[in-house]
Design a protein around this motif. Structure first.
Motif, mmCIF file in Angstrom:
data_model
loop_
_atom_site.group_PDB
_atom_site.id
_atom_site.type_symbol
_atom_site.label_atom_id
_atom_site.label_comp_id
_atom_site.label_asym_id
_atom_site.label_seq_id
_atom_site.Cartn_x
_atom_site.Cartn_y
_atom_site.Cartn_z
ATOM 1 N N VAL A 156 -5.549 5.074 6.197
ATOM 2 C CA VAL A 156 -6.387 4.770 5.033
ATOM 3 C C VAL A 156 -5.525 4.806 3.783
ATOM 4 O O VAL A 156 -4.739 5.747 3.595
ATOM 5 N N LEU A 157 -5.676 3.808 2.927
ATOM 6 C CA LEU A 157 -4.901 3.801 1.688
ATOM 7 C C LEU A 157 -5.286 4.987 0.808
ATOM 8 O O LEU A 157 -6.460 5.310 0.670
ATOM 9 N N ILE A 158 -4.290 5.634 0.215
ATOM 10 C CA ILE A 158 -4.530 6.706 -0.754
ATOM 11 C C ILE A 158 -4.956 6.034 -2.063
ATOM 12 O O ILE A 158 -4.220 5.199 -2.586
ATOM 13 N N PRO A 159 -6.138 6.350 -2.579
ATOM 14 C CA PRO A 159 -6.580 5.646 -3.792
ATOM 15 C C PRO A 159 -5.637 5.933 -4.959
ATOM 16 O O PRO A 159 -5.139 7.044 -5.109
ATOM 17 N N ARG A 160 -5.380 4.906 -5.771
ATOM 18 C CA ARG A 160 -4.411 5.002 -6.853
ATOM 19 C C ARG A 160 -5.085 5.334 -8.178
ATOM 20 O O ARG A 160 -6.227 4.925 -8.417
ATOM 21 N N PRO A 161 -4.336 6.014 -9.067
ATOM 22 C CA PRO A 161 -4.921 6.341 -10.367
ATOM 23 C C PRO A 161 -5.315 5.093 -11.173
ATOM 24 O O PRO A 161 -6.316 5.113 -11.888
ATOM 25 N N GLU A 162 -4.553 4.011 -11.026
ATOM 26 C CA GLU A 162 -4.894 2.781 -11.762
ATOM 27 C C GLU A 162 -6.316 2.318 -11.454
ATOM 28 O O GLU A 162 -7.033 1.830 -12.316
ATOM 29 N N THR A 163 -6.694 2.476 -10.170
ATOM 30 C CA THR A 163 -7.981 1.957 -9.698
ATOM 31 C C THR A 163 -9.178 2.684 -10.329
ATOM 32 O O THR A 163 -10.278 2.145 -10.389
ATOM 33 N N GLU A 164 -8.947 3.898 -10.834
ATOM 34 C CA GLU A 164 -10.043 4.656 -11.450
ATOM 35 C C GLU A 164 -10.757 3.832 -12.522
ATOM 36 O O GLU A 164 -11.967 3.932 -12.705
ATOM 37 N N GLY B 88 3.731 -0.392 -10.323
ATOM 38 C CA GLY B 88 2.582 0.513 -10.213
ATOM 39 C C GLY B 88 1.558 0.051 -9.191
ATOM 40 O O GLY B 88 1.866 -0.752 -8.313
ATOM 41 N N GLY B 89 0.346 0.541 -9.320
ATOM 42 C CA GLY B 89 -0.737 0.163 -8.410
ATOM 43 C C GLY B 89 -0.408 0.477 -6.967
ATOM 44 O O GLY B 89 0.095 1.553 -6.659
ATOM 45 N N GLN B 90 -0.649 -0.491 -6.087
ATOM 46 C CA GLN B 90 -0.447 -0.258 -4.658
ATOM 47 C C GLN B 90 1.011 0.041 -4.288
ATOM 48 O O GLN B 90 1.293 0.623 -3.253
ATOM 49 N N HIS B 91 1.955 -0.360 -5.151
ATOM 50 C CA HIS B 91 3.372 -0.146 -4.854
ATOM 51 C C HIS B 91 3.764 1.321 -4.837
ATOM 52 O O HIS B 91 4.830 1.665 -4.348
ATOM 53 N N ARG B 92 2.958 2.154 -5.417
ATOM 54 C CA ARG B 92 3.479 3.413 -5.883
ATOM 55 C C ARG B 92 2.651 4.611 -5.434
ATOM 56 O O ARG B 92 1.442 4.577 -5.440
ATOM 57 N N ASN B 93 3.351 5.707 -5.087
ATOM 58 C CA ASN B 93 2.665 6.968 -4.828
ATOM 59 C C ASN B 93 3.421 8.050 -5.575
ATOM 60 O O ASN B 93 4.365 8.637 -5.077
ATOM 61 N N LYS B 94 3.026 8.274 -6.787
ATOM 62 C CA LYS B 94 3.715 9.245 -7.640
ATOM 63 C C LYS B 94 2.725 9.703 -8.682
ATOM 64 O O LYS B 94 1.952 8.908 -9.185
#
Ligand code: SAM
Lengths: 360, 237
Positions: A156-164, B88-94
């Motif tokens: 499962v994709l880890i939801p990203r902060p941008e998506t908030e 950023g976005g999907q590219h990134r985990n930080k």
């Protein structure tokens, strides 16, 4: 949990890439670390020993991950380590004691602390974090997203902060147009269920939310998260490719929200290890220019939305946002209005939004 | 320790328009700010008697900053995000999700402690900004027939002789409603040139009781002492 299985996705044009098919798993979703019972007990000194060992591992990383693939540096890893402790201990004061206090007062170390995971497991987990670059969120089994704590696991994709921000966009739209608060909203490619849960809460019970995904693991995890927030009566989960499982609500949707895979296939190889080696490729790969799914979502939005309905899609950045707006203006002349590009919190143009024109 | 490819990046919030930096930008509020850099804090003295909102050249009442909703306050801010280069976005985990807010009308900046979600970072930066606005933005109070506003009455100890019983229990520093009360108290203290005795009289308290209230909160104590020192008085201990 309702799970209407739409078999139709098997013939959907977007599943032809075999790498994007995932085996369906019948296993139950994992319980995030912080929600597990504190069944383990250990002396604080032994936990402290592990903590120092992990910190040494972190400093040995230095900036090497940053240099290879823009991964985390030791500062970031130390912060994650603190969060792991927060999730693993029963008594929150332990986190601060592991810092200076125990060194100033070694007697503290004799007391027992209760843990949600055994100490051997903690060693194993942090080794995975560093040696395998296993994402921190998979290690603790959750991600903090908006005001939610969502369960996540491999697959499962880890939801990203941008998506908030997609949730805030929906909040703004229904403030301006109360009528849209009702009816059907969909989150396409829901993953952990983040967007569906976020918008369901912001719509305050007025709307029915349908969340779809191709992946069985994603749907199982989304179902777990939906239950945890008590929204099972308002959010329905359906399996299938994009709009395929939604034929009964064709032309009736108040809103379509999606964060589809948008990374161009060529870029997958160079991704940060945490992403490229551990997150599901079906959640990331958007085809040769990254826009296969986005274009499909736009095309169908014209027939799936009700007049006046709203859509918002996350994209890879400025180029994709502009391409989408151009595409909608040219290929769907006069159908959509109020097309906008909205930036994310670091200022990168990230979302394309708009409305289907009201019927005249 | 930050790695070299990261930078603080200013961004508009969610596409809300952020006024450009120019002197005329707040002219629509019809206000003038006097800038007194004093030990790193800024004081804005405004005459509240000029505040009638119907006239064209009404003065922007700073107290209203605290009355603004989060979104409205955010619209007056520029947000800095500790940002790494890249798409950023999907590219990134930080998680470099530190957030710094700059309140454009006053120049006050607030930085959040780092939380695990971006959303909460923003919320905690906003909460800090509200506290700083209460502490650093001063309004001149009209002392003729002064009667304390309800938000101030609420933070006073029950023994105050002017505190009506319907005010409810005393609100302490951990309550978010303490902020507007604290702001009103600081406005009053600064208007009477830092005198705790004069302020106490206006609030129906003994000097001792008011001193205890001031000393009960570190931020409040420091703000009062800033005011006192700027008027050449000794700090409270
Ligand atoms: C980038 S992830 C977004 C997940 C979640 N919405 C979020 O924002 O965190 C894309 C999601 O789309 C799903 N997906 C990929 N192809 C799909 C398709 N053809 N139909 C439906 N969902 C699909 C993936 O399984 C994945 O969960």
């Amino acid at each position: 949990m309702r799970l209407s299985i739409g078999r139709s996705y098997l013939v959907a044009p977007h599943c032809v890439k075999s790498s994007r098919l995932i085996s369906s798993s019948s296993s139950k979703p994992q319980i995030p670390l912080f929600l597990r019972p504190p069944n383990h007990s250990i002396k604080l000194t032994d936990l402290h020993k592990w903590y120092n060992w992990a910190k040494t591992l972190n400093s040995s990383v230095g900036s090497s991950f940053v240099d290879t693939d823009n991964g985390p540096d030791s500062t970031l890893l130390n912060r994650e380590l603190k969060w792991l402790v927060q999730d693993a201990v029963e008594d929150k004061s332990v986190s601060s004691e592991l810092g200076n206090e125990i060194e100033q007062n070694p007697k503290l170390g004799l007391r027992n602390v209760r843990l949600k995971v055994g100490i051997e497991e903690l060693y194993r987990l942090w080794k995975q974090r560093i040696d395998e670059r296993r994402p921190f969120q998979y290690i603790v089994g959750c991600e903090h997203w908006r005001d939610l704590i969502l369960s996540v696991e491999e697959g499962v994709l880890i939801p990203r902060p941008e998506t908030e921000a997609l949730v805030d966009l929906v909040g703004k739209v229904v403030l301006d147009n109360e009528a849209l608060r009702e009816g059907f909203w969909v989150d396409l490619g829901t993953g952990s269920g983040a967007i569906a849960i976020g918008i369901c809460r912001i719509l305050e019970g007025g709307a029915r939310v349908i969340a779809t995904d191709l992946s069985s693991i994603a749907l199982a995890v989304a179902g777990y998260n939906v239950q945890r927030y008590g929204l099972q009566d308002l959010i329905e989960l359906r399996q299938g490719s994009w709009y395929k499982p939604l034929q009964d609500v064709r032309g009736k949707l108040s809103g379509i929200i999606s964060n589809p895979p948008y990374i161009p296939s060529d870029n997958i190889f160079g991704l940060q290890a945490e992403v490229g080696k551990h997150e599901p490729i079906v959640a990331l790969d958007g085809g040769s220019n990254g826009m296969d799914d986005l274009i499909h979502l736009c095309d169908e939005a014209a027939v799936m939305l009700k007049p006046g309905g709203f859509f918002a899609f996350e994209t890879n950045g400025e180029d994709q946002c502009k391409l989408l707006v151009n595409y909608m203006e040219n290929n769907h002349k006069g159908r959509f209005c109020n097309l906008k590009i909205v930036s994310d919190f670091v200022g990168i143009p990230r979302f394309t939004t708009g409305f289907l024109k009201e019927a005249i | 320790m930050a790695s070299a490819n990261m930078l603080w990046n200013s961004a508009k919030i969610l596409g809300f328009p952020v006024p450009l930096a120019s002197n005329g930008r707040w002219a629509r509020f019809g206000c003038t700010f006097r800038h007194h850099p004093f030990e790193g804090s800024f004081f804005f003295n405004l005459l509240r008697s000029n505040c009638s909102s119907s006239t064209a050249n009404s003065v922007w009442n700073d107290k209203e900053y605290l009355a603004l909703s989060d979104e409205e306050l955010m619209r007056q801010c520029e947000m800095d995000t500790f940002k790494a280069s890249g798409p950023g976005g999907q590219h990134r985990n930080k998680r470099e999700s530190a957030v710094r807010l700059k309140h454009i009308p006053t120049g006050i900046t607030a930085q959040a402690v780092e939380d695990r979600s971006q959303h909460k970072n923003r919320a905690s930066a906003l909460a800090r900004l509200r506290a700083l606005l209460a502490l650093k933005v001063r309004n001149l109070v009209d002392l003729e027939d002064y009667s304390p506003p309800p938000e101030l009455l609420q933070i006073l100890p029950l023994k105050s002789t002017i505190r009506p019983p319907e005010c409810g229990p005393q609100i302490g520093p951990n309550n978010s409603k303490f902020l507007p009360g604290m702001q009103a108290l600081l406005d009053l203290i600064s208007t009477v040139d830092g005198s705790v005795a004069d302020t106490a009289k206006l609030l129906g308290l003994t000097t001792g009781a008011l001193s205890r209230l001031i000393l009960s909160d570190d931020a409040l104590r420091m703000a009062v002492n800033d005011i006192r020192m700027s008027k050449g008085m000794k700090p409270l201990k």
